[in-house]
Design an enzyme around this catalytic site. Structure first.
Site, PDB file in Angstrom:
ATOM      1  N   ASP A  86     -15.146  20.300 -21.167  1.00 30.27           N
ATOM      2  CA  ASP A  86     -14.536  19.792 -19.943  1.00 30.27           C
ATOM      3  C   ASP A  86     -15.547  18.879 -19.250  1.00 30.27           C
ATOM      4  O   ASP A  86     -16.751  18.941 -19.534  1.00 30.27           O
ATOM      5  CB  ASP A  86     -14.171  20.996 -19.058  1.00 30.27           C
ATOM      6  CG  ASP A  86     -13.672  20.589 -17.694  1.00 30.27           C
ATOM      7  OD1 ASP A  86     -12.792  19.717 -17.624  1.00 30.27           O
ATOM      8  OD2 ASP A  86     -14.170  21.144 -16.695  1.00 30.27           O
ATOM      9  N   ASP A  88     -15.346  17.641 -15.320  1.00 26.22           N
ATOM     10  CA  ASP A  88     -15.623  17.918 -13.910  1.00 26.22           C
ATOM     11  C   ASP A  88     -16.136  19.342 -13.713  1.00 26.22           C
ATOM     12  O   ASP A  88     -15.525  20.312 -14.183  1.00 26.22           O
ATOM     13  CB  ASP A  88     -14.365  17.705 -13.075  1.00 26.22           C
ATOM     14  CG  ASP A  88     -13.901  16.257 -13.097  1.00 26.22           C
ATOM     15  OD1 ASP A  88     -13.946  15.612 -12.039  1.00 26.22           O
ATOM     16  OD2 ASP A  88     -13.505  15.768 -14.165  1.00 26.22           O
TER      17      ASP A  88
END
Length: 296
Positions: A86, A88
């Site tokens: 991922d 963020d």
């Protein structure tokens, strides 16, 4: 055989290792030999057993030693051939949409929705559309300004990606964020592939929409499976890391699914959690000593 890796960069001592062994023995497991990966930083403890003992060892070592991250896994296929991450609050320290909303004077409202989505209290696609709608009319040039002024890689991100790539692993950055941020971040950190959402822009301004299919939790998992199958890898060859509820499916699908400073919804399904160390903990988890790391 099972390996329990204890990680506490600059703080790991023999007393902590002995305490971990005692926790295992208290659960009627059989800890064997231990060795330093890097003295004072990370060490491995061998444990006899299979799948049942794996679950027992994870339970026994969870929060056993304050300030120490513990990764428990089967020794076979410990070093991974595919990293899926991922973006963020995982590979970077920010939530890009929250920072972008600040330029529209709406950071607090958007951040509140982001928090709900990351906790799993709100459907991700719904939350994404609501947040993007707030950006309607914002000058598109602000995206680049926001990225330059505010987006920063998390400690250890570059070394993690560079080292795994140098050792032959494939790398995929997959995010519910936006291509305008994800593509430059992927280039900066060295990811070979990237999947992200695309902000709608018309006449040089954001139009409050997301173009094309939304990259949500299912799409993240689908991307992991797609790349894994394309490369002819087994599930056990994969490492996935994230922080929020929309990372659950890909973390569950990975051979080693990691919750990085994560929300409870992800911690509940992850194989391991990293709360105290930076992203280089995932190199120690694979048995890779510091001397073999590659600077990003």
């Amino acid at each position: 055989m099972i390996i329990a890796t204890l990680i506490a960069a600059g703080r790991l001592d023999r007393d902590s290792i002995a305490q971990a062994a005692a926790c295992l023995e208290g659960s009627r497991l059989k800890p064997g030999a231990w060795r330093w990966i890097d003295e004072g930083d990370a060490a491995d403890i061998e444990i006899a057993g299979g799948a049942f003992e794996l679950a027992e060892a994870r339970a026994a070592l969870d929060a056993c030693i304050p300030g120490v991250d513990v990764v428990v896994q089967e020794a076979a296929l410990r070093e991974k051939k595919l990293l899926v991450a991922d973006m963020d609050s995982t590979m970077i320290g920010q939530e890009c949409i929250d920072e972008l909303a600040d330029y529209a004077g709406a950071k607090l409202a958007v951040a509140a929705i982001t928090e709900q989505a990351m906790r799993g209290a709100m459907d991700f696609a719904t939350a994404l559309r609501e947040r993007v709608a707030v950006l309607d009319g914002l000058d598109a040039e602000v995206i680049e300004r926001c990225r330059i002024e505010r987006v920063r890689a998390n400690p250890g991100a570059r070394a993690l990606v560079a080292t795994m790539r140098a050792r032959g692993a494939a790398t995929l950055l997959v995010t519910g964020g936006f291509t305008a941020f994800a593509e430059p971040v992927a280039t900066e950190l060295g990811f070979a592939e990237v999947r992200a959402n695309r902000l709608g822009i018309a006449g040089g301004r954001l139009n409050g929409s997301v173009e094309g299919p939304i990259v949500d939790g299912k799409a993240k998992c689908d991307a992991l499976v797609e790349v894994r199958d394309r490369l002819g890898l087994a599930a056990a060859d994969t490492l996935a890391v994230g922080d929020g509820a929309n990372d659950r499916a890909m973390v569950e699908a990975a051979g080693l699914g990691v919750a990085y400073r994560a929300k409870p919804a992800l911690i509940a399904v992850a194989d391991a959690r990293i709360d105290h160390n930076d992203l280089t903990a995932l190199l120690w988890a694979q048995g890779i000593a510091r001397r073999d790391w590659v600077d990003g």
